[in-house]
Design an enzyme around this catalytic site. Structure first.
Site, mmCIF file in Angstrom:
data_model
loop_
_atom_site.group_PDB
_atom_site.id
_atom_site.type_symbol
_atom_site.label_atom_id
_atom_site.label_comp_id
_atom_site.label_asym_id
_atom_site.label_seq_id
_atom_site.Cartn_x
_atom_site.Cartn_y
_atom_site.Cartn_z
ATOM 1 N N GLY B 243 88.735 38.249 69.194
ATOM 2 C CA GLY B 243 90.225 37.991 69.955
ATOM 3 C C GLY B 243 90.321 36.967 70.953
ATOM 4 N N GLY B 471 84.034 42.648 68.410
ATOM 5 C CA GLY B 471 82.739 41.936 67.952
ATOM 6 C C GLY B 471 81.644 41.884 69.133
ATOM 7 N N THR B 472 82.080 42.595 69.877
ATOM 8 C CA THR B 472 81.301 42.670 71.155
ATOM 9 C C THR B 472 79.909 43.556 71.572
ATOM 10 O OG1 THR B 472 82.870 43.986 72.233
ATOM 11 C CG2 THR B 472 82.983 41.514 72.924
ATOM 12 N N ARG B 614 74.494 47.321 85.553
ATOM 13 C CA ARG B 614 73.579 47.858 84.617
ATOM 14 C C ARG B 614 73.575 47.019 83.229
ATOM 15 N NH1 ARG B 614 71.320 52.844 83.924
ATOM 16 N NH2 ARG B 614 72.544 53.628 85.859
ATOM 17 N N THR B 620 72.879 42.897 72.780
ATOM 18 C CA THR B 620 74.417 42.741 72.985
ATOM 19 C C THR B 620 74.959 41.819 74.129
ATOM 20 O OG1 THR B 620 75.030 44.753 73.612
ATOM 21 C CG2 THR B 620 74.993 44.469 71.112
ATOM 22 N N GLN B 624 76.635 38.230 74.164
ATOM 23 C CA GLN B 624 77.905 38.047 75.053
ATOM 24 C C GLN B 624 77.549 36.744 75.757
ATOM 25 O OE1 GLN B 624 80.971 39.978 75.161
ATOM 26 N NE2 GLN B 624 80.075 39.647 73.188
ATOM 27 N N GLU B 691 83.003 37.587 79.622
ATOM 28 C CA GLU B 691 83.423 36.195 79.846
ATOM 29 C C GLU B 691 82.810 35.464 80.856
ATOM 30 O OE1 GLU B 691 87.141 38.322 81.138
ATOM 31 O OE2 GLU B 691 88.146 37.262 79.857
#
Lengths: 328, 729
Positions: B243, B471-472, B614, B620, B624, B691
């Site tokens: 997205g 997708g995160t 944390r 994952t 990111q 981000e």
């Protein structure tokens, strides 16, 4: 996408017959044509699928050269042992283009015929003399960073986007073209593409009904072969400028300097005067500048692409210096 | 049953650390990964209800004006064409993130080139696309259509304005100062999956499978656009193919598919073409920024000025929040921050990958490098000595602050040479080689969230929420949180996301998903633990669960004895939101090479060290960060939206011409996760990470370009033409 008639050509003559009609096109890998059809930049009524006509062979020629069938994929050509050993500039140029997936599908003949990537050509809601004669050129005064600085006209400033043909042009390769009546003619790659002039829609010398059957390379020549492509990202980007060079230095003097340039014009740019300047001379920065002066004497930028002129000069320096270094 | 937690105080109990399953914090692969790579994860456009018609949006070919006539007859006789939808409820822009109301409608009023104005519906996609190209539209053009910020008088976005002390004075008194203008180009989210919606109307209820990030807001936006009650709508987004902000708000295809399905009483699918995704969803605004930094002789900042000019369409509330982290990143007594907005007729500007910091930080951190050079101080040291004790504008404490650790650990891991930094020193053949660094910062957000957790009699667990996984890795981390709390392996936890019929959360965006919905799942699980503790004759605090049983005691199945326990966890950030400034922090280090002849920049290696509370799943989380660093390479070197200077249309609108970095642009990337617990960020002590990885990285590259070849650039992206123009002879 507009409905169209799909024809699987049974023979070259069959294919040729189909595409002599206005509104008919040949399709091979389709990596460019299908995109353009989806955008309705191309709206053929008939397609002649030539994928089943053989023509994928890559074979030695009697004069020691190599004949690459029009349907040989870019991948097949780039990995062919003789291309890798005798024509590395071609292998590198092909591998510098597109992506592995595209190269697996794209063909030699199709690559020669690929259309420009000008933003205004691919947007049917913008003016483009190439797509819609007389509608104007959106790129002049528009976004023209990728556009031509040599051989432009007030009708069109688009570039030929490919890499393969730039190397072929430097190698002195020849395009074999078959006509419906069975006649074959040959055209040097360097003369295959046209400048835009007043007919920007005409991008190459193919006449209606003509089909590329092969490209033949002359026998290997001595010298260093270099393909240098300058681009914003390191893969899957069109050239800002590219240079294919076959350069030989004997006894400290240039004895061969076959150069062709991509990203600068509506065709792979080949200027025989460059060899004239270099051959018989001792390599030096000053000499490289003289060659660049000649190459760029008629160059004209359109604002956004002005940088291509000094970039070409610098890249030419880099390529010639590299050739000298490798010859040493 | 439901359980509610409004967090008003820091939570230092770190309950998740005391659980026994040991599944949280493990580098587990995504539980949906196999489905995705085998093509069995169904994305929105892949739902194919029977008798589904295909719609294609028709877009305007003028910049500003009015559609006076749509000649439907021009296409209705074409093969397969069913209808031309020109309903006044069609939306012409995507909703901004969390808008919670319909975006601009009235499709006959054209505000930008490429704006959707109608939908053509046909039996097949090809027929619809052909007809959409042939639809005759008559316009009355309005010539007053400025398409560049230079052509209009900008207005101040007053919420952002800060004036403290006397910056002009600080600048003139400073031992060292810089005053630099930067520009950044527009960016596209460039998600792989195009925007798509399949709408079905059964006469009573409208079900729409759509690619959206925030169903809780999207359903309100859609209901408002359609002028319908929300309870007649159901939105489903089980899988979203990226997205990056572009799917925060409901976009044009979803509203158009809905209207068409109701009007035609048959299912309708609308998929945007790649060009339409680029041209009519969201752009990141270009920016012009001015950085003023004043420092004393030791490098302590005394003055800090950051101004920015951004643009958007008239009437849009969103303004690229360029200054977001500048408000608190460095201490300086005199401060001046100001954001101006120019109203122009280009496509909508909105949230694109880390709005604000993605372009504000590269300018700020570039200026810091110039300042460090002027002072003659190591750039890492300059950052370290200017880290504030508390938020320098609001006087609030930081919830946690790991910038110093990230700088130090990052420098160590990278092998940063803190000696004297002279540009243009190292050359290898044609290539100049150099290094650079920058700080990272990205504000932390959380929002109210609800999730239902059900422990089934067979000892498996079901987690349900309208939260999306874009997708995160959301599916995976929610399974890990529930598994940790309830003593289950994650294959015993089924996570069901992306359905508006489930309890609502804030969705994915602004990096707030994991901390928000993760906290709701935590709250729900805690309530289930209370019940289990009662059944086990102990207290929740003492209840130890692992491998589907009470440690040393009964199995869950036995405890449940045929019952199921279902709890809706409801998390709400309370007063704590106003008591702390919360942000993720980090540091980037890059080594680049710049070609002396061609000005091409290639990155040798890059490292990011990040502290964001944390770490729920290091695998994952690392992914990111890798994605973020990749985007920062795009900001630094390749990504730029190009708009035609005459009609404002977006020119480079596909993935061949809009240059996101490709694999070959990616060097060796290293990520250092600086694990911490942020008690004020959320009850699970986690902050956002999506981000942060791109907020500042571009400056590390820019600073390395300078260190390599001596080209100091103030324009992003730093393409070969710009590098060459700035390179000393």
């Amino acid at each position: 996408m507009r409905p169209f008639q799909y024809n699987r050509a049974r023979s070259l003559a069959d294919a040729s017959g189909i595409i002599s009609d206005k509104g008919a096109l040949a399709i091979a890998g389709g990596t460019n044509l299908l995109d353009l059809m989806k955008l309705q930049v191309e709206i053929p009524e008939q397609l002649a699928d030539i994928n089943h006509l053989g023509m994928a062979e890559i074979a030695d020629t009697e004069d020691g050269g190599l004949r690459i069938g029009a349907l040989a994929t870019n991948t097949a050509a780039a990995v062919h042992p003789r291309v890798r050993s005798d024509y590395p500039v071609l292998a590198r140029a092909i591998l510098a283009g597109a992506t592995q997936q595209l190269r697996n599908k794209a063909t030699t003949g199709g690559n020669l015929c690929q259309r420009t990537r000008c933003f205004y050509f691919t947007n049917v809601d913008q003016p483009c003399n190439k797509r819609e004669p007389g509608s104007g050129c959106g790129a002049i005064d528009g976004i023209a960073k990728l556009h031509a600085v040599l051989g432009t006209s007030d009708q069109c400033i688009a570039t030929y986007p490919g890499d393969m043909a730039v190397a072929m042009s430097a190698l002195g390769a020849v395009v074999h073209i078959a006509h419906e009546d069975g006649e074959e003619r040959t055209v040097p790659v360097a003369d295959f593409h046209c400048l835009p002039g007043d007919t920007p829609w005409r991008e190459n010398v193919l006449e209606p009904g003509e089909i590329i059957t092969a490209v033949s390379l002359p026998a290997k020549v001595a010298g260093t072969q270099i393909y240098r492509k300058v681009r914003e990202r390191s893969s899957y980007a069109f050239a800002l400028v590219s240079i294919a060079a076959i350069v030989e230095i004997k006894n400290g003097l240039f004895s061969r300097a076959d150069l062709a340039f991509g990203g600068l014009a509506h065709k792979p740019w080949h200027d025989p005067r460059i060899a004239d300047v270099l051959i018989g001379q001792v390599p030096s920065e000053k000499l490289f500048d003289e060659a660049a002066d000649i190459l760029l004497s008629g160059a004209q930028g359109f604002g956004e692409n002005d940088f291509k002129i000094p970039l070409t000069r610098r890249t030419l320096h880099a390529v010639l210096a590299q050739a000298v270094e490798q010859a040493a | 049953m439901s359980a509610h937690l409004k967090q008003d105080e820091p939570d230092t109990s770190n309950r998740l650390d005391n659980m026994r399953q040991g599944v949280l914090g493990k580098p587990l692969s995504r539980i949906d990964g196999l489905a995705k790579v085998t093509g069995t994860a169904t994305y929105s456009a892949e739902y194919s209800p029977e008798n589904c018609a295909e719609g294609v949006l028709v877009t305007a070919t003028i910049t500003r004006g009015v559609v006076t006539r749509i000649d439907k007859d021009s296409v209705l006789s074409m093969p397969g064409v069913i209808s031309v939808i020109d309903d006044a409820r069609l939306t012409t822009r995507a909703a901004q993130g969390t808008a919670d109301e319909a975006p601009q409608q009235s499709p006959r009023t054209v505000c930008y080139w490429g704006q959707p104005i109608a939908l053509v519906v046909a039996e097949t996609f090809e027929q619809a696309r052909d007809a959409a190209k042939h639809l005759k539209v008559i316009y009355r053009e309005n010539e007053a259509a400025p398409v560049s910020p230079d052509l209009v008088e900008p207005k101040e976005h007053e919420d952002e304005t800060v004036r403290q002390g006397d910056l002009a004075r600080a600048m003139s008194d400073a031992a060292h100062s810089v005053d630099i203008a930067y520009t950044t180009k527009g960016h596209a989210s460039a998600a792989m999956e195009p925007h798509a919606a399949v709408a079905e109307w059964d006469g009573k209820k409208l079900t729409v499978h759509a690619s959206l990030q925030m169903l809780n807001f999207n359903i309100t936006e859609l209901a408002d656009a359609l002028d319908m009650d929300e309870d007649k709508l159901r939105l489903v987004s089980r899988f979203v193919g990226g997205g990056f902000g572009s799917k925060l708000g409901v976009s044009e295809e979803t509203v158009a598919a809905s209207l068409a399905a109701m009007e035609l009483e048959r299912p309708v699918r609308v998929v945007m073409s790649r060009q339409q995704v680029f041209q009519c969803v969201m752009r990141r605004s270009e920016t012009t920024q001015r950085l003023r930094l004043a420092a004393d002789k030791d490098g302590k900042l005394t003055g800090f000025g950051h101004q920015a000019l951004v643009s958007n369409l008239p009437g849009e509330t969103f303004a690229e929040p360029v200054l977001q982290s500048s408000h608190f990143l460095y201490a300086a007594e005199s401060r001046e921050l100001k954001l101006n907005v120019a109203r122009i007729h280009q496509m909508t500007a909105g949230s694109v990958r880390a709005p604000g910091e993605a372009v504000g930080m590269p300018a700020l951190e570039g200026a810091m490098d110039v300042l460090a050079e002027k002072i003659g101080i190591d750039p890492v040291e300059l950052r370290l000595i200017n880290i504030p004790e508390e938020d320098p504008e609001q006087g609030l404490p930081f919830s946690s602050h790991k910038l110093a650790e990230c700088l130090k650990q990052g420098a160590e891991a990278f092998g940063w040479d803190s000696g004297h930094r002279e540009p243009r020193v190292k050359r290898e053949g044609e290539w100049w080689v150099g290094t650079g660094m920058a700080s990272a910062a990205r504000v932390h957000n959380v929002s109210e969230a609800k999730a239902r957790v059900t422990l089934k009699p067979d000892g498996t667990c079901l987690v349900e929420t309208d939260m999306t996984d874009i997708g995160t890795g959301t599916y995976t981390i929610l399974a890990q949180i529930a598994g940790e709390m309830l003593g289950l392996e994650i294959d015993k936890v089924l996570v069901d996301l992306g359905d508006s019929q489930h309890p609502r959360g804030p969705g994915s965006g602004g990096s707030w998903g994991a901390a928000s919905i993760g906290s709701a799942v935590y709250v729900g699980c805690k309530a289930i633990r209370e019940e289990l503790a009662t059944r086990a004759g102990t207290s929740e605090a003492e209840l130890e669960l692992a491998e589907g049983r009470v440690v040393g005691g009964q199995t869950l199945t036995a405890l449940l004895d045929g019952d199921e326990i279902s709890e809706e966890g409801h998390y709400e950030p309370g007063d704590i939101k106003d008591d702390y400034t919360a942000s993720g922090f980090g540091a980037f280090f890059a080594q680049v090479r710049v070609n002396h002849f061609t000005g091409e920049t290639r990155i040798d290696r890059m490292l990011g060290a990040f502290g964001f509370g944390r770490v729920l799943n290091p695998k994952t989380a690392r992914s990111q960060c890798l994605g973020g660093i990749t985007w920062s390479i795009g900001v630094a070197l390749t990504e730029a939206l190009e708009f035609d200077p005459r009609d404002g249309h977006l020119v480079n609108c596909d993935l061949a011409e809009y240059h996101v970095p490709v694999h070959r642009d990616l060097p060796e990337l290293e990520v250092v996760l600086v694990d911490e617990r942020d008690p004020a960020a959320s009850p699970i002590q986690a902050k956002g990470i999506g981000e942060l990885g791109m907020c500042g990285g571009a400056a590390a590259i820019a600073n390395a370009i300078y260190n390599a070849c001596g080209a100091r650039l103030f324009e992003y992206p730093m393409t070969p033409d710009r590098v060459l123009a700035a390179m000393p002879e």
